[in-house]
Design an enzyme around this catalytic site. Structure first.
Site, PDB file in Angstrom:
ATOM      1  N   ASP A  16      22.186  36.085  60.052  1.00 14.48           N
ATOM      2  CA  ASP A  16      23.311  35.105  59.552  1.00 14.48           C
ATOM      3  C   ASP A  16      24.313  35.951  58.881  1.00 14.48           C
ATOM      4  O   ASP A  16      25.104  35.458  58.063  1.00 14.48           O
ATOM      5  CB  ASP A  16      23.254  34.103  58.771  1.00 14.48           C
ATOM      6  CG  ASP A  16      22.140  32.960  59.574  1.00 14.48           C
ATOM      7  OD1 ASP A  16      21.679  33.279  60.545  1.00 14.48           O
ATOM      8  OD2 ASP A  16      22.039  31.757  59.080  1.00 14.48           O
ATOM      9  N   LYS A 119      21.461  29.714  66.282  1.00 13.93           N
ATOM     10  CA  LYS A 119      20.608  28.598  66.020  1.00 13.93           C
ATOM     11  C   LYS A 119      21.690  27.613  65.449  1.00 13.93           C
ATOM     12  O   LYS A 119      22.717  27.638  65.349  1.00 13.93           O
ATOM     13  CB  LYS A 119      19.528  29.054  64.856  1.00 13.93           C
ATOM     14  CG  LYS A 119      20.306  29.582  63.673  1.00 13.93           C
ATOM     15  CD  LYS A 119      19.341  30.194  62.669  1.00 13.93           C
ATOM     16  CE  LYS A 119      20.013  30.979  61.700  1.00 13.93           C
ATOM     17  NZ  LYS A 119      20.474  29.914  60.424  1.00 13.93           N
ATOM     18  N   CYS A 163      18.333  30.715  54.753  1.00 19.58           N
ATOM     19  CA  CYS A 163      17.921  31.188  56.120  1.00 19.58           C
ATOM     20  C   CYS A 163      17.214  32.123  56.045  1.00 19.58           C
ATOM     21  O   CYS A 163      16.104  32.446  56.918  1.00 19.58           O
ATOM     22  CB  CYS A 163      19.283  31.523  56.771  1.00 19.58           C
ATOM     23  SG  CYS A 163      20.081  29.877  57.315  1.00 19.58           S
TER      24      CYS A 163
END
Ligand SMILES: [Zn+2]
Length: 211
Positions: A16, A119, A163
């Site tokens: 991310d 995602k 994450c």
């Protein structure tokens, strides 16, 4: 890592690294310590790993507008409120990484990546893990790692407490040896990161200070 590129083939999951999570890009959910210097450091480390023969993968949040994780999708809620949804815990965040928005863009050179896995595309489920969402729906990540013959994973990015934690733990569950590089990972809060680190260690994730 002595074994890297020698006995075991290594995949790197860069979690991310998107504008909305960085101070550099004034992101909607900017995590502290993510200025240009940090992003440059991630870019250099990723480039070094790629040169050493690792396969490099990125995960990215890719949320529809009105996503369940946005505080604005719920009445009378504020950022960081925690709610229960169908028995699951959901932390509420500012709207971030909305599909096709500039804040959703990866801020590392896209040429570094052998694959990019999106995602959190289902409006009703959050997905901290790069492997599957909170509803249990898998992304294509595991299939890609298997197809590429990956045996061990290096994981870093944004952020340790959410994450990176979820992706590293699911990596262990999927049967990989997983190492998280601390200096290449940003934290949302020290408290939640400490807890996350303990959860990861308990699951079998190995921590390494630097590359
Ligand atoms: Zn998200």
């Amino acid at each position: 890592m002595e074994t890297r590129g020698q006995q075991k083939s290594t995949g790197v999951i860069v979690v991310d690294v998107q504008g909305d999570f960085t101070e550099w890009k004034n992101g909607a959910l900017a995590v502290s310590g993510t200025g240009k210097a940090f992003i440059d450091k991630l870019g250099q480390a990723t480039s070094t790993l790629k040169s050493s023969g690792c396969k490099i993968y990125a995960t990215m949040d890719w949320h529809p507008s009105g996503h369940i994780s946005f505080f604005t999708s719920h009445n009378n809620k504020k950022i960081m409120d925690v709610i229960r949804v169908d028995g699951r815990t959901q932390v509420l965040w500012p709207p971030h990484c909305v599909q096709h928005s500039s804040g959703a863009e990866l801020v590392l050179d896209k040429g570094l990546f052998d694959a990019v896995v999106k995602k959190g595309q289902n409006k009703n489920f959050d997905s901290y893990s790069g492997f599957k969402d909170d509803g249990g729906e898998s992304t294509e990540l595991l299939d890609i790692l298997k197809k590429d013959g990956i045996e061990q994973l290096i994981v870093y990015g944004i952020a340790m407490d959410y994450c990176v934690r979820a992706t590293a733990i699911d990596g262990v569950y999927a049967g990989f040896d997983v190492t998280v590089i601390e200096d290449l990972t940003a934290l949302i809060t020290p408290e939640t990161s400490l807890k996350a680190k303990q959860d990861m260690i308990n699951s079998g994730v190995v921590f390494q200070k630097q590359l």
